[in-house]
Motif scaffolding. Structure first.
Motif: not given
Length: 197
Positions: A19-27, A37-40, A70-71
């Motif tokens: 959804h939008g600005g949220v995505s999955m990367e390596d679970d 980037k930030a972990h949500f 993250i950054d």
């Protein structure tokens, strides 16, 4: 060939339904604030204890959102967080431009955290949802010294269990069953019939 198809479909479906600005990367659930980037993570402390949610919230109840930077550049910025009701039913494709400008956003707002710096790199937001439906989170990060601003818009649903990430498995299971039934039927059809005397 069949197993390759299953893996491709399963992987593609989990990526495509972000959804939008949220995505999955390596679970791991990642929110993009501009180029940063930030972990949500979302939690329902009263109902689901420590179970994590990435996008949709399965029940209208007290919810906790945790944003871990993250950054490190985000630690130097003023960061605000807003939740608005998706009054126009835009859905998971909503962008900032779809929201109708600052006045419409203010009118649809149900929760707002004023801009502040988070030098430890963690933002905790607690909100008690009383209604199921569509919502949109908006995060702004503003760098005072450079004057640059960054934004993330992420639609989500409350009272919705997202089975989208399992679509690949459902498709793979369906294809497997179809191939199995077809193969079983084919073997029965071609089976040699006993000779009649």
């Amino acid at each position: 060939m069949f197993l390759c198809l299953c893996f491709v479909v399963a992987f593609a479906s989990s990526e495509a339904l972000a959804h939008g600005g949220v995505s999955m990367e390596d679970d791991v659930c990642i929110i993009l604030v501009g180029r940063y980037k930030a972990h949500f993570t979302g939690y329902l402390p009263k109902q689901r204890a420590t179970q994590e949610f990435c996008e949709d919230i399965p029940a209208a109840t007290e919810s906790v959102f945790v944003i871990d930077f993250i950054d490190d550049e985000l630690r130097e910025m003023e960061f605000d967080f807003r939740i608005i009701k998706d009054v126009n039913n835009i859905g998971i494709t909503a962008t900032y431009e779809d929201l109708g400008g600052a006045e419409a956003i203010e009118k649809a707002s149900i929760y707002y955290v004023d801009p502040a710096r988070y030098p430890h790199g963690v933002v905790n937001v607690r909100y008690d949802f009383v209604e199921e439906g569509g919502y949109i989170g908006i995060v702004n990060a503003h760098h005072k010294s450079s004057g640059l601003s960054y934004r993330s818009v992420f639609p989500f649903r409350v009272g919705y269990v997202g089975y989208g990430k399992y679509i690949g498995y459902y498709v793979a299971l369906f294809v497997f069953c179809a191939v199995f039934i077809w193969g079983a039927g084919r073997n029965t059809f071609f089976k040699a019939k006993p000779k009649q005397e």
